[in-house]
Design a protein around this motif. Structure first.
Motif, PDB file in Angstrom:
ATOM      1  N   ILE A  22      -6.904   4.006 -11.750  1.00 24.03           N
ATOM      2  CA  ILE A  22      -7.288   4.163 -10.358  1.00 24.03           C
ATOM      3  C   ILE A  22      -8.281   5.314 -10.308  1.00 24.03           C
ATOM      4  O   ILE A  22      -7.974   6.425 -10.726  1.00 24.03           O
ATOM      5  N   ARG A  23      -9.488   5.053  -9.818  1.00 25.24           N
ATOM      6  CA  ARG A  23     -10.534   6.077  -9.678  1.00 25.24           C
ATOM      7  C   ARG A  23     -10.649   6.398  -8.191  1.00 25.24           C
ATOM      8  O   ARG A  23     -10.856   5.505  -7.375  1.00 25.24           O
ATOM      9  N   TYR A  24     -10.496   7.683  -7.832  1.00 29.09           N
ATOM     10  CA  TYR A  24     -10.432   8.026  -6.416  1.00 29.09           C
ATOM     11  C   TYR A  24     -11.381   9.149  -6.004  1.00 29.09           C
ATOM     12  O   TYR A  24     -11.803   9.956  -6.825  1.00 29.09           O
ATOM     13  N   ASN A  25     -11.698   9.150  -4.703  1.00 30.42           N
ATOM     14  CA  ASN A  25     -12.454  10.206  -4.020  1.00 30.42           C
ATOM     15  C   ASN A  25     -11.660  10.595  -2.784  1.00 30.42           C
ATOM     16  O   ASN A  25     -11.140   9.726  -2.078  1.00 30.42           O
ATOM     17  N   ASN A  37     -10.221   7.239  -0.860  1.00 34.77           N
ATOM     18  CA  ASN A  37     -10.703   5.905  -1.209  1.00 34.77           C
ATOM     19  C   ASN A  37     -10.625   5.783  -2.714  1.00 34.77           C
ATOM     20  O   ASN A  37     -11.049   6.690  -3.439  1.00 34.77           O
ATOM     21  N   ALA A  38     -10.086   4.673  -3.179  1.00 30.91           N
ATOM     22  CA  ALA A  38      -9.916   4.497  -4.616  1.00 30.91           C
ATOM     23  C   ALA A  38     -10.214   3.064  -5.007  1.00 30.91           C
ATOM     24  O   ALA A  38     -10.090   2.144  -4.199  1.00 30.91           O
ATOM     25  N   SER A  39     -10.591   2.900  -6.261  1.00 32.37           N
ATOM     26  CA  SER A  39     -10.765   1.559  -6.807  1.00 32.37           C
ATOM     27  C   SER A  39      -9.804   1.397  -7.973  1.00 32.37           C
ATOM     28  O   SER A  39      -9.543   2.337  -8.720  1.00 32.37           O
ATOM     29  N   VAL A  50      -7.988   0.865  -2.653  1.00 34.64           N
ATOM     30  CA  VAL A  50      -6.924   1.568  -1.933  1.00 34.64           C
ATOM     31  C   VAL A  50      -7.595   2.522  -0.947  1.00 34.64           C
ATOM     32  O   VAL A  50      -8.579   3.171  -1.285  1.00 34.64           O
ATOM     33  N   SER A  51      -7.062   2.603   0.249  1.00 34.98           N
ATOM     34  CA  SER A  51      -7.437   3.633   1.213  1.00 34.98           C
ATOM     35  C   SER A  51      -6.139   4.274   1.678  1.00 34.98           C
ATOM     36  O   SER A  51      -5.152   3.575   1.921  1.00 34.98           O
ATOM     37  N   ALA A  52      -6.125   5.599   1.790  1.00 33.90           N
ATOM     38  CA  ALA A  52      -4.935   6.309   2.272  1.00 33.90           C
ATOM     39  C   ALA A  52      -5.387   7.418   3.206  1.00 33.90           C
ATOM     40  O   ALA A  52      -6.471   7.986   3.037  1.00 33.90           O
ATOM     41  N   SER A  59      -3.643   1.411   2.602  1.00 38.03           N
ATOM     42  CA  SER A  59      -4.124   0.038   2.504  1.00 38.03           C
ATOM     43  C   SER A  59      -4.356  -0.255   1.026  1.00 38.03           C
ATOM     44  O   SER A  59      -5.016   0.517   0.328  1.00 38.03           O
ATOM     45  N   PHE A  60      -3.821  -1.362   0.549  1.00 36.61           N
ATOM     46  CA  PHE A  60      -3.850  -1.719  -0.866  1.00 36.61           C
ATOM     47  C   PHE A  60      -4.365  -3.151  -0.981  1.00 36.61           C
ATOM     48  O   PHE A  60      -3.843  -4.042  -0.329  1.00 36.61           O
TER      49      PHE A  60
END
Length: 92
Positions: A22-25, A37-39, A50-52, A59-60
């Motif tokens: 999972i790569r996130y910002n 936000n993640a991919s 993914v958004s949290a 959101s997945f």
């Protein structure tokens, strides 16, 4: 109006081989954490997102053509649930 800016980036490995990750910002605006936000990726191929948000919403999404097994989907979801609170906690 202040623009959102990325305050943290990272990668969380899901499997032992490190192929599924999972790569996130994480963004902030006006000193407040706004969104993660993640991919979900395998070998640099985007398989989902993914958004949290700090209020607890998550959101997945897994792409229909991802070819992830049910076990991999469960592992990705578990990794996200375990990590989101830590990701959104302010850095000390």
């Amino acid at each position: 109006m202040e623009l959102q800016r990325i305050i943290r980036q990272g990668v969380t490995k899901i499997d032992e081989a490190g192929a599924l990750s999972i790569r996130y910002n994480i963004t902030e605006e006006g000193g407040r954490t706004m969104e993660l936000n993640a991919s979900i990726e395998r070998e640099d191929r985007n398989l989902g997102s993914v958004s949290a948000f700090p209020d607890g919403r998550v959101s997945f999404y897994i792409d229909k053509g991802s070819n992830l097994s049910d076990a991999e989907k469960k592992a990705a979801f578990a990794a996200i649930v375990d990590a989101v609170a830590g990701w959104l906690r302010p850095a000390r």
